[in-house]
Design a protein around this motif. Structure first.
Motif, PDB file in Angstrom:
ATOM      1  N   GLU A  47      20.526 -35.505   2.055  1.00 17.03           N
ATOM      2  CA  GLU A  47      19.261 -35.220   2.742  1.00 17.03           C
ATOM      3  C   GLU A  47      18.938 -33.737   2.620  1.00 17.03           C
ATOM      4  OE1 GLU A  47      15.872 -36.443   4.724  1.00 17.03           O
ATOM      5  OE2 GLU A  47      17.519 -37.642   3.936  1.00 17.03           O
ATOM      6  N   ILE A  48      17.691 -33.447   2.294  1.00 15.79           N
ATOM      7  CA  ILE A  48      17.246 -32.062   2.138  1.00 15.79           C
ATOM      8  C   ILE A  48      16.531 -31.645   3.420  1.00 15.79           C
ATOM      9  CG2 ILE A  48      15.808 -30.475   0.801  1.00 15.79           C
ATOM     10  CD1 ILE A  48      16.118 -32.459  -1.551  1.00 15.79           C
ATOM     11  N   PRO A  49      16.996 -30.611   4.099  1.00 22.55           N
ATOM     12  CA  PRO A  49      16.344 -30.221   5.359  1.00 22.55           C
ATOM     13  C   PRO A  49      14.958 -29.653   5.114  1.00 22.55           C
ATOM     14  CG  PRO A  49      17.981 -28.586   4.710  1.00 22.55           C
ATOM     15  CD  PRO A  49      18.129 -29.745   3.753  1.00 22.55           C
ATOM     16  N   ALA A  50      14.060 -29.927   6.053  1.00 21.44           N
ATOM     17  CA  ALA A  50      12.689 -29.419   5.982  1.00 21.44           C
ATOM     18  C   ALA A  50      12.092 -29.514   7.375  1.00 21.44           C
ATOM     19  CB  ALA A  50      11.855 -30.231   4.985  1.00 21.44           C
ATOM     20  N   PRO A  51      11.095 -28.706   7.672  1.00 17.07           N
ATOM     21  CA  PRO A  51      10.465 -28.780   8.992  1.00 17.07           C
ATOM     22  C   PRO A  51       9.625 -30.043   9.131  1.00 17.07           C
ATOM     23  CG  PRO A  51       9.256 -27.281   7.584  1.00 17.07           C
ATOM     24  CD  PRO A  51      10.487 -27.675   6.806  1.00 17.07           C
ATOM     25  N   ARG A  72       0.346 -25.115   3.624  1.00 20.85           N
ATOM     26  CA  ARG A  72       1.005 -24.145   2.736  1.00 20.85           C
ATOM     27  C   ARG A  72       2.139 -23.434   3.465  1.00 20.85           C
ATOM     28  NH1 ARG A  72      -4.417 -23.020   0.860  1.00 20.85           N
ATOM     29  NH2 ARG A  72      -4.522 -21.251   2.296  1.00 20.85           N
ATOM     30  N   ALA A  73       1.909 -23.078   4.729  1.00 20.95           N
ATOM     31  CA  ALA A  73       2.954 -22.424   5.522  1.00 20.95           C
ATOM     32  C   ALA A  73       4.138 -23.360   5.714  1.00 20.95           C
ATOM     33  CB  ALA A  73       2.389 -21.991   6.878  1.00 20.95           C
ATOM     34  N   ASN A  74       3.852 -24.644   5.917  1.00 20.06           N
ATOM     35  CA  ASN A  74       4.926 -25.615   6.079  1.00 20.06           C
ATOM     36  C   ASN A  74       5.744 -25.756   4.798  1.00 20.06           C
ATOM     37  OD1 ASN A  74       6.007 -28.608   6.115  1.00 20.06           O
ATOM     38  ND2 ASN A  74       5.584 -28.054   8.249  1.00 20.06           N
ATOM     39  N   ALA A  75       5.049 -25.747   3.657  1.00 14.76           N
ATOM     40  CA  ALA A  75       5.749 -25.830   2.366  1.00 14.76           C
ATOM     41  C   ALA A  75       6.614 -24.599   2.138  1.00 14.76           C
ATOM     42  CB  ALA A  75       4.739 -25.993   1.235  1.00 14.76           C
ATOM     43  N   ALA A  76       6.128 -23.423   2.544  1.00 13.57           N
ATOM     44  CA  ALA A  76       6.909 -22.195   2.401  1.00 13.57           C
ATOM     45  C   ALA A  76       8.178 -22.256   3.236  1.00 13.57           C
ATOM     46  CB  ALA A  76       6.060 -20.990   2.797  1.00 13.57           C
ATOM     47  N   GLU A  77       8.058 -22.781   4.462  1.00 15.90           N
ATOM     48  CA  GLU A  77       9.240 -22.913   5.308  1.00 15.90           C
ATOM     49  C   GLU A  77      10.202 -23.954   4.737  1.00 15.90           C
ATOM     50  OE1 GLU A  77      12.000 -22.443   8.319  1.00 15.90           O
ATOM     51  OE2 GLU A  77      10.380 -21.152   7.603  1.00 15.90           O
ATOM     52  N   ALA A  78       9.668 -25.035   4.192  1.00 13.68           N
ATOM     53  CA  ALA A  78      10.513 -26.048   3.557  1.00 13.68           C
ATOM     54  C   ALA A  78      11.281 -25.447   2.384  1.00 13.68           C
ATOM     55  CB  ALA A  78       9.666 -27.225   3.092  1.00 13.68           C
ATOM     56  N   SER A  79      10.618 -24.564   1.633  1.00 14.04           N
ATOM     57  CA  SER A  79      11.273 -23.905   0.507  1.00 14.04           C
ATOM     58  C   SER A  79      12.443 -23.048   0.983  1.00 14.04           C
ATOM     59  CB  SER A  79      10.264 -23.044  -0.258  1.00 14.04           C
ATOM     60  OG  SER A  79      10.885 -22.350  -1.311  1.00 14.04           O
ATOM     61  N   ARG A  80      12.232 -22.308   2.057  1.00 10.96           N
ATOM     62  CA  ARG A  80      13.308 -21.457   2.588  1.00 10.96           C
ATOM     63  C   ARG A  80      14.492 -22.309   3.065  1.00 10.96           C
ATOM     64  NH1 ARG A  80       8.741 -18.339   4.247  1.00 10.96           N
ATOM     65  NH2 ARG A  80       8.523 -19.536   6.188  1.00 10.96           N
ATOM     66  N   ASN A  87      19.701 -26.165  -2.469  1.00 11.66           N
ATOM     67  CA  ASN A  87      18.961 -27.013  -3.410  1.00 11.66           C
ATOM     68  C   ASN A  87      17.865 -26.170  -4.052  1.00 11.66           C
ATOM     69  OD1 ASN A  87      17.183 -28.964  -4.635  1.00 11.66           O
ATOM     70  ND2 ASN A  87      18.227 -30.533  -3.435  1.00 11.66           N
ATOM     71  N   ARG A  88      18.199 -25.539  -5.166  1.00  7.43           N
ATOM     72  CA  ARG A  88      17.254 -24.616  -5.806  1.00  7.43           C
ATOM     73  C   ARG A  88      16.051 -25.344  -6.395  1.00  7.43           C
ATOM     74  NH1 ARG A  88      21.052 -21.252  -9.765  1.00  7.43           N
ATOM     75  NH2 ARG A  88      21.871 -23.371 -10.071  1.00  7.43           N
ATOM     76  N   GLU A  89      16.265 -26.570  -6.905  1.00 14.96           N
ATOM     77  CA  GLU A  89      15.160 -27.304  -7.521  1.00 14.96           C
ATOM     78  C   GLU A  89      14.097 -27.648  -6.480  1.00 14.96           C
ATOM     79  OE1 GLU A  89      18.335 -28.008  -7.886  1.00 14.96           O
ATOM     80  OE2 GLU A  89      18.714 -27.610 -10.012  1.00 14.96           O
ATOM     81  N   ARG A  90      14.526 -28.175  -5.322  1.00 18.32           N
ATOM     82  CA  ARG A  90      13.549 -28.500  -4.279  1.00 18.32           C
ATOM     83  C   ARG A  90      12.919 -27.230  -3.718  1.00 18.32           C
ATOM     84  NH1 ARG A  90      12.305 -32.549  -0.585  1.00 18.32           N
ATOM     85  NH2 ARG A  90      12.708 -33.944  -2.339  1.00 18.32           N
ATOM     86  N   ALA A  91      13.704 -26.179  -3.577  1.00 16.82           N
ATOM     87  CA  ALA A  91      13.150 -24.921  -3.079  1.00 16.82           C
ATOM     88  C   ALA A  91      12.033 -24.428  -3.994  1.00 16.82           C
ATOM     89  CB  ALA A  91      14.252 -23.871  -2.959  1.00 16.82           C
ATOM     90  N   ASP A  94       8.893 -26.752  -3.575  1.00 17.83           N
ATOM     91  CA  ASP A  94       8.192 -26.442  -2.327  1.00 17.83           C
ATOM     92  C   ASP A  94       7.458 -25.107  -2.419  1.00 17.83           C
ATOM     93  OD1 ASP A  94       9.056 -28.768  -1.087  1.00 17.83           O
ATOM     94  OD2 ASP A  94      10.822 -27.822  -0.199  1.00 17.83           O
ATOM     95  N   ARG A  95       8.103 -24.124  -3.059  1.00 15.16           N
ATOM     96  CA  ARG A  95       7.499 -22.795  -3.184  1.00 15.16           C
ATOM     97  C   ARG A  95       6.201 -22.854  -3.994  1.00 15.16           C
ATOM     98  NH1 ARG A  95      11.798 -20.543  -4.306  1.00 15.16           N
ATOM     99  NH2 ARG A  95      11.701 -20.525  -6.577  1.00 15.16           N
ATOM    100  N   GLU A  96       6.194 -23.686  -5.037  1.00 17.40           N
ATOM    101  CA  GLU A  96       4.962 -23.845  -5.822  1.00 17.40           C
ATOM    102  C   GLU A  96       3.846 -24.440  -4.974  1.00 17.40           C
ATOM    103  OE1 GLU A  96       5.551 -26.065  -9.371  1.00 17.40           O
ATOM    104  OE2 GLU A  96       7.023 -24.667 -10.213  1.00 17.40           O
ATOM    105  N   MET A  97       4.201 -25.352  -4.089  1.00 20.07           N
ATOM    106  CA  MET A  97       3.195 -25.975  -3.231  1.00 20.07           C
ATOM    107  C   MET A  97       2.665 -25.014  -2.169  1.00 20.07           C
ATOM    108  SD  MET A  97       4.768 -29.800  -2.777  1.00 20.07           S
ATOM    109  CE  MET A  97       4.384 -31.071  -3.997  1.00 20.07           C
ATOM    110  N   ALA A  98       3.416 -23.951  -1.903  1.00 17.66           N
ATOM    111  CA  ALA A  98       2.973 -22.957  -0.920  1.00 17.66           C
ATOM    112  C   ALA A  98       2.064 -21.901  -1.528  1.00 17.66           C
ATOM    113  CB  ALA A  98       4.194 -22.286  -0.292  1.00 17.66           C
ATOM    114  N   ASP A  99       1.790 -22.005  -2.816  1.00 19.43           N
ATOM    115  CA  ASP A  99       0.929 -21.030  -3.486  1.00 19.43           C
ATOM    116  C   ASP A  99      -0.456 -21.010  -2.831  1.00 19.43           C
ATOM    117  OD1 ASP A  99      -1.196 -20.339  -5.747  1.00 19.43           O
ATOM    118  OD2 ASP A  99       0.731 -19.464  -6.355  1.00 19.43           O
TER     119      ASP A  99
END
Length: 339
Positions: A47-51, A72-80, A87-91, A94-99
């Motif tokens: 399981e990958i943690p996310a807000p 976008r803010a939620n995606a940025a937090e999910a990336s962190r 999990n670098r791939e999911r990070a 998520d970071r791309e989605m926070a653009d």
């Protein structure tokens, strides 16, 4: 690649035959071993943690930018959180989605992930296309789904009549099944997704009504996504439903979908889904398969040309299928070339 000529050209039919047999074997393996594959694949995936998703009020034209920013803010937090979890791939996804250039009506980075992305000026659009994806679509594979939506929006923008505005929505609003699993041969995921799709289309209609527009809404359903659309069809206020690369809808006919929308169907010449048996069987209390082929005359859909493409080529720039899907969304139905 160059053209094959002479004796070498005879190898092409043999290649197609081998592909056909290969996909038949894949289907049989899926049905036979799925009971083992599903629990093992589920157990192997951490399981990958996310807000939790951002808490938003019903979206209106006035609050749309606020919703985009919150997601976008939620995606940025999910990336962190994914990065901290290792999990670098999911990070990265998520970071791309926070653009800042991205526009999400919803985002949920938990598990496989859910997202609804907008291309174009949604509240002022006269023609809206909603893409419903098939199996193996998640945040981890989202780029290919996004590419399809962007290709369609680019084509709509070029082809729309003067003064008409268009928008495309990539709706990853349900947990899609894995291609190699028993869930892909049953309607369980589609039944879970159908009420969510109905509610989303209702919200789209409400947004258009508040903006004072009579927008055309087209539903473009790929692969297992056509099962989702089939389950939701009877309560969808849409103008067109296009089924591409469909294994079936669960209905025996277009009339059985109980929708006033025009129902379309297409399949590329090299799409392996043509080899999927169009059956519906009750096995141990579970219904397997989705019944009548939407391409068959007995189903009664408006069959349109999709060229020689494969299962993932329906939105490929320059393709016959994308040309016809564009015409359907624009309402230029008399211009659609028939398959």
């Amino acid at each position: 690649m160059g053209r094959t000529t002479g004796a070498a050209g005879t190898s092409e039919p043999k290649k197609k035959t081998r592909r056909t047999h290969r996909w038949r074997r894949v289907l049989l393996a899926t049905l036979i071993t799925g009971a083992v594959v599903v629990p093992l694949s589920g157990a192997a995936r951490p399981e990958i943690p996310a807000p939790a998703p951002a808490a938003l009020t019903p979206v209106t034209a006035a609050t749309l930018d606020e919703a985009y920013a919150a997601n976008r803010a939620n995606a940025a937090e999910a990336s962190r959180m994914a990065a901290a979890h290792g999990n670098r791939e999911r990070a990265a996804a998520d970071r791309e989605m926070a653009d800042p250039s991205r526009h999400f009506l919803s985002f949920d980075g938990r598990g496989p992930g859910l997202a609804t992305e907008v291309f174009g000026d949604l509240p002022h659009a006269d023609r809206i296309a909603v893409l419903v994806p098939g199996s193996d679509t998640s945040i981890d594979t989202y780029d290919r789904f996004r590419a399809a939506a962007r290709a369609l929006h680019d084509r709509l923008t070029r082809e729309a009549p003067h003064g008409a505005r268009t928008a495309v929505v990539a709706w990853l609003g349900y947990e899609t099944p894995a291609t190699v699993s028993t869930t892909v041969a049953t309607a369980g995921r589609a039944e879970e997704a159908a009420p969510k799709l109905r509610e989303f289309v209702r919200q789209l209609r409400a947004l258009a009504d508040r903006s004072g527009r009579q927008s055309r809404i087209s539903l473009l359903c790929h692969s297992y996504g056509s099962v989702v659309c089939g389950r939701a069809a009877s309560h969808l206020d849409v103008d067109d439903i296009a089924l591409v690369g469909s294994p079936g809808t669960g209905a025996d006919s277009a009339a059985g979908l109980h929708t006033p929308a025009r129902v379309w169907a297409a399949r590329g010449g090299d799409d392996w889904v043509a080899e999927v048996p169009h059956i519906r069987l009750d096995l141990l209390g579970t219904t397997v398969g989705f019944g009548t082929d939407p391409m068959s005359p007995s189903f009664g859909a408006r069959v349109f040309a999709a060229g020689d493409g494969g299962h993932s080529d329906y939105f490929r720039p320059g393709s016959t299928s994308l040309t016809n899907l564009t015409r359907i969304v624009l309402g230029e139905t008399s211009e659609v070339s028939h398959g």
